[in-house]
Design a protein around this motif. Structure first.
Motif, PDB file in Angstrom:
ATOM      1  N   PHE A 180      34.244  44.375  22.347  1.00 39.07           N
ATOM      2  CA  PHE A 180      33.960  44.916  23.687  1.00 39.07           C
ATOM      3  C   PHE A 180      34.536  46.324  23.852  1.00 39.07           C
ATOM      4  N   VAL A 181      35.582  46.654  23.071  1.00 37.94           N
ATOM      5  CA  VAL A 181      36.147  48.006  23.134  1.00 37.94           C
ATOM      6  C   VAL A 181      35.129  49.033  22.657  1.00 37.94           C
ATOM      7  N   TYR A 182      34.407  48.696  21.597  1.00 38.40           N
ATOM      8  CA  TYR A 182      33.445  49.631  21.019  1.00 38.40           C
ATOM      9  C   TYR A 182      32.041  49.459  21.595  1.00 38.40           C
ATOM     10  N   SER A 183      31.914  48.678  22.661  1.00 34.50           N
ATOM     11  CA  SER A 183      30.637  48.473  23.334  1.00 34.50           C
ATOM     12  C   SER A 183      30.582  49.306  24.619  1.00 34.50           C
ATOM     13  N   ASP A 184      29.374  49.574  25.069  1.00 32.86           N
ATOM     14  CA  ASP A 184      29.201  50.300  26.332  1.00 32.86           C
ATOM     15  C   ASP A 184      28.984  49.351  27.513  1.00 32.86           C
ATOM     16  N   LYS A 185      29.066  48.046  27.258  1.00 28.15           N
ATOM     17  CA  LYS A 185      28.817  47.083  28.326  1.00 28.15           C
ATOM     18  C   LYS A 185      29.857  47.196  29.434  1.00 28.15           C
ATOM     19  N   ILE A 186      29.389  47.063  30.667  1.00 27.71           N
ATOM     20  CA  ILE A 186      30.285  46.987  31.820  1.00 27.71           C
ATOM     21  C   ILE A 186      30.357  45.518  32.236  1.00 27.71           C
ATOM     22  N   ILE A 187      31.538  44.957  32.181  1.00 25.60           N
ATOM     23  CA  ILE A 187      31.725  43.546  32.524  1.00 25.60           C
ATOM     24  C   ILE A 187      32.250  43.460  33.957  1.00 25.60           C
ATOM     25  N   ASN A 188      31.400  43.014  34.867  1.00 23.82           N
ATOM     26  CA  ASN A 188      31.837  42.922  36.269  1.00 23.82           C
ATOM     27  C   ASN A 188      31.219  41.736  37.010  1.00 23.82           C
ATOM     28  N   GLN A 189      30.605  40.809  36.260  1.00 24.27           N
ATOM     29  CA  GLN A 189      29.998  39.646  36.886  1.00 24.27           C
ATOM     30  C   GLN A 189      30.465  38.372  36.181  1.00 24.27           C
ATOM     31  N   TRP A 190      30.529  37.283  36.957  1.00 20.36           N
ATOM     32  CA  TRP A 190      31.020  36.021  36.412  1.00 20.36           C
ATOM     33  C   TRP A 190      30.163  35.508  35.259  1.00 20.36           C
ATOM     34  N   LYS A 191      28.841  35.705  35.337  1.00 15.96           N
ATOM     35  CA  LYS A 191      27.981  35.161  34.281  1.00 15.96           C
ATOM     36  C   LYS A 191      28.294  35.825  32.927  1.00 15.96           C
ATOM     37  N   GLN A 192      28.768  37.081  32.974  1.00 14.22           N
ATOM     38  CA  GLN A 192      29.159  37.743  31.725  1.00 14.22           C
ATOM     39  C   GLN A 192      30.470  37.189  31.180  1.00 14.22           C
ATOM     40  N   ILE A 193      31.379  36.860  32.083  1.00 10.93           N
ATOM     41  CA  ILE A 193      32.703  36.375  31.687  1.00 10.93           C
ATOM     42  C   ILE A 193      32.633  34.927  31.206  1.00 10.93           C
ATOM     43  N   VAL A 194      31.906  34.091  31.972  1.00  8.11           N
ATOM     44  CA  VAL A 194      31.891  32.652  31.707  1.00  8.11           C
ATOM     45  C   VAL A 194      31.231  32.319  30.364  1.00  8.11           C
ATOM     46  N   GLN A 195      30.304  33.159  29.902  1.00 14.07           N
ATOM     47  CA  GLN A 195      29.641  32.845  28.634  1.00 14.07           C
ATOM     48  C   GLN A 195      30.619  32.840  27.464  1.00 14.07           C
ATOM     49  N   TYR A 196      31.760  33.502  27.619  1.00 13.35           N
ATOM     50  CA  TYR A 196      32.790  33.482  26.585  1.00 13.35           C
ATOM     51  C   TYR A 196      33.958  32.568  26.969  1.00 13.35           C
ATOM     52  N   GLY A 197      34.049  32.218  28.264  1.00 14.24           N
ATOM     53  CA  GLY A 197      35.052  31.260  28.710  1.00 14.24           C
ATOM     54  C   GLY A 197      36.477  31.773  28.721  1.00 14.24           C
ATOM     55  N   ASP A 198      36.649  33.106  28.745  1.00 13.45           N
ATOM     56  CA  ASP A 198      38.017  33.650  28.754  1.00 13.45           C
ATOM     57  C   ASP A 198      38.004  35.089  29.259  1.00 13.45           C
ATOM     58  N   ILE A 199      39.174  35.735  29.246  1.00 14.51           N
ATOM     59  CA  ILE A 199      39.290  37.104  29.759  1.00 14.51           C
ATOM     60  C   ILE A 199      39.043  38.156  28.687  1.00 14.51           C
ATOM     61  N   GLY A 200      38.593  37.738  27.495  1.00  5.60           N
ATOM     62  CA  GLY A 200      38.370  38.682  26.402  1.00  5.60           C
ATOM     63  C   GLY A 200      37.474  39.863  26.750  1.00  5.60           C
ATOM     64  N   PRO A 201      36.285  39.628  27.355  1.00  3.18           N
ATOM     65  CA  PRO A 201      35.415  40.759  27.705  1.00  3.18           C
ATOM     66  C   PRO A 201      36.082  41.741  28.667  1.00  3.18           C
ATOM     67  N   LEU A 202      36.788  41.223  29.681  1.00  6.44           N
ATOM     68  CA  LEU A 202      37.487  42.108  30.626  1.00  6.44           C
ATOM     69  C   LEU A 202      38.591  42.893  29.934  1.00  6.44           C
ATOM     70  N   LEU A 203      39.329  42.228  29.028  1.00  6.26           N
ATOM     71  CA  LEU A 203      40.406  42.905  28.312  1.00  6.26           C
ATOM     72  C   LEU A 203      39.858  44.021  27.433  1.00  6.26           C
ATOM     73  N   GLY A 204      38.761  43.749  26.735  1.00  7.57           N
ATOM     74  CA  GLY A 204      38.159  44.784  25.891  1.00  7.57           C
ATOM     75  C   GLY A 204      37.734  45.995  26.696  1.00  7.57           C
ATOM     76  N   CYS A 205      37.122  45.768  27.860  1.00  8.72           N
ATOM     77  CA  CYS A 205      36.697  46.882  28.715  1.00  8.72           C
ATOM     78  C   CYS A 205      37.904  47.659  29.254  1.00  8.72           C
ATOM     79  N   SER A 206      38.967  46.950  29.618  1.00 13.47           N
ATOM     80  CA  SER A 206      40.174  47.625  30.117  1.00 13.47           C
ATOM     81  C   SER A 206      40.778  48.532  29.046  1.00 13.47           C
ATOM     82  N   ILE A 207      40.829  48.040  27.820  1.00 13.46           N
ATOM     83  CA  ILE A 207      41.388  48.840  26.719  1.00 13.46           C
ATOM     84  C   ILE A 207      40.505  50.045  26.453  1.00 13.46           C
ATOM     85  N   ARG A 208      39.188  49.837  26.415  1.00 18.91           N
ATOM     86  CA  ARG A 208      38.251  50.945  26.186  1.00 18.91           C
ATOM     87  C   ARG A 208      38.435  52.044  27.232  1.00 18.91           C
TER      88      ARG A 208
END
Length: 466
Positions: free
Chosen positions: A267-295
């Motif tokens: 997610f760090v090297y992706s351009d995706k913006i994670i801001n909706q529950w459906k994006q987060i829940v598909q992975y079941g954890d805070i990983g996508p949000l953490l990757g975006c925060s680090i990026r």
């Protein structure tokens, strides 16, 4: 002399389990009339498994039988028999290394996965292997620069600093994508106890059974990202941050370049913006949000971020392709006692000339009845008198032991020392004297069957953190 050996790497992580097979080429690069100089000249990955979710019975126990099924199935898919594997390693990483049966799982899998496959654990080693697997070590060597690799997984962030390809420091933090987990209804099902104090200090309303607000989760992941920035910028760390270190804390770090590997780095090297529950829940954890925060945080600080060769597979590639070393070419060993596994290493003290001190007897007596390896750096160019003194010190320490004499030297004089000891021992004890290997106290060594004039060696740390 050119030989190929097959290596396996198995990584049982907080979130995922994966396996690779590599072919390692060992070649004599010296001329026909020179002393042999045997080196690893090529490492080629020939098979990558699919990525599995690590099977667990509960939050505190690994499902060994399911792990065995995964490994057995991947061996079959790769068309590789266990007896064909010459070397490699199994490593349990992140929060999985803290499970109550982690040590038993490693012990069982070590025998399950081949004749010379070893069990390894320890966050420093994990960090280094991930840095090799991501390509950070190679990048640092090729650019003669300092590079920090952050390997961000489900339970931990393993960190290593390379300078011109050499390891300067390695450590780990309780920062990862699965420290908070959700069900399909967006309710929190798990919060790692390692971050409860931080959540309390941040006054976040994050509790098991609750559906949290995304901005509250984002506050937490932004703090995690800011911690990595502080480490990268060589800034002072407060007590809350220091509590997240696993084992020892880092030295002062400073680097020109950064790499990020591990599952969260996708997610760090992706351009995706994670801001909706459906994006987060598909992975079941805070990983996508953490990757975006680090990026976002790294970009804001204008860090030079290089793309790794591997992201989610960095650790397993490090385990499968970089866990093995080979001894120097001028060594002495009794072939019939090889191979040897899980030999504790005693690092000996030395004086200013590199001659070992007389504390050797006290240290070796701590391992009564067990095989041990005596290790030291030694002088770069020892005289005959130096070798004689070292040989006599070692033989005096082992005179009342029936075990083989196992010696590991960092500098290149194993043959001279080994021959001196062999002449004195005659046939009373078996001997292995190898060089070109750097070790530390608390390490263990596995020594494999010889490949021409060298032997394969794996140094590992069998330490399980609470």
């Amino acid at each position: 002399m050119k030989e190929e050996i097959l290596s396996v790497g198995i990584d049982i992580g907080t979130t995922t389990t994966q396996l690779i097979f590599s072919k390692i080429t060992v070649n004599n690069i010296a001329g026909p009339f020179s002393i042999p100089n045997v080196k690893i000249t090529d490492k080629k990955i020939i098979y990558k498994s699919k990525i599995y979710f690590t099977p667990l019975f509960s939050s505190g126990k690994i499902n060994l039988e399911e792990i065995k099924k995964i490994i057995d199935n991947e061996y079959k898919k790769a068309c590789i028999a266990k007896e064909d594997v010459a070397t490699g390693a199994i490593i349990i990483t992140g929060e999985t290394a803290r499970k109550e049966n982690a040590e038993q799982v490693l012990s069982a899998l070590s025998e399950f996965s081949g004749d010379f496959v070893v069990a390894t654990a320890g966050v420093d080693l994990e960090s280094i292997l991930a840095g090799y697997g991501s390509g950070a070590a190679e990048f640092s060597k090729n650019t003669a620069s300092k590079v920090i690799n952050f390997d961000i997984g489900g339970g931990t962030t393993n960190t290593v600093l390379f300078e011109a390809g050499e390891v300067v420091d390695a450590f780990a933090l309780d920062i990862g994508g699965r420290l908070i987990k959700f069900d399909k209804d967006c309710k929190i099902t798990y919060i790692s106890e390692k971050i409860l104090a931080l959540i309390k200090n941040l006054k976040l309303n994050l509790k098991i059974g609750y559906v949290p607000q995304i901005h509250q989760l984002k506050i937490l992941t932004n703090v995690f990202a800011d911690i990595l920035v502080k480490i990268a910028k060589n800034e002072e760390l407060n007590k809350d941050i220091e509590e997240l270190f696993i084992g020892h804390k880092n030295k002062k770090l400073k680097a020109e370049n950064f790499m990020l590997s591990g599952g969260v780095s996708e997610f760090v090297y992706s351009d995706k913006i994670i801001n909706q529950w459906k994006q987060i829940v598909q992975y079941g954890d805070i990983g996508p949000l953490l990757g975006c925060s680090i990026r976002d945080n790294f970009k804001k600080n204008r860090f030079k971020i290089s793309e790794p060769k591997e992201k989610i597979r960095a650790t397993v590639i490090g385990v499968g392709s970089y866990s093995m070393d080979i001894s120097g070419s001028t060594v002495v060993f009794d072939n019939e006692i090889l191979q040897m596994k899980n030999i504790p290493i005693i690092k000996l003290s030395e004086d200013s000339r590199g001659i070992i001190n007389d504390d050797i007897i006290n240290k070796i007596n701590l391992y009564e009845g067990l095989n041990v390896a005596l290790a030291f750096k030694g002088p770069k160019s020892p005289s005959y008198e130096d070798i004689k003194i070292i040989a006599e010190s070692i033989l005096d320490a082992v005179k009342n032991r029936n075990n083989p004499v196992i010696i590991i030297i960092e500098n290149d004089f194993a043959k001279a020392l080994g021959q001196r000891i062999k002449n004195i021992l005659k046939d009373s004890k078996k001997l292995i004297c190898i060089d070109g290997i750097k070790v530390e106290n608390g390490d263990y060594v596995d020594i494999g069957k010889p490949i021409s004039s060298v032997v394969p060696v794996v140094i590992k740390t069998l330490i399980f953190k609470n």
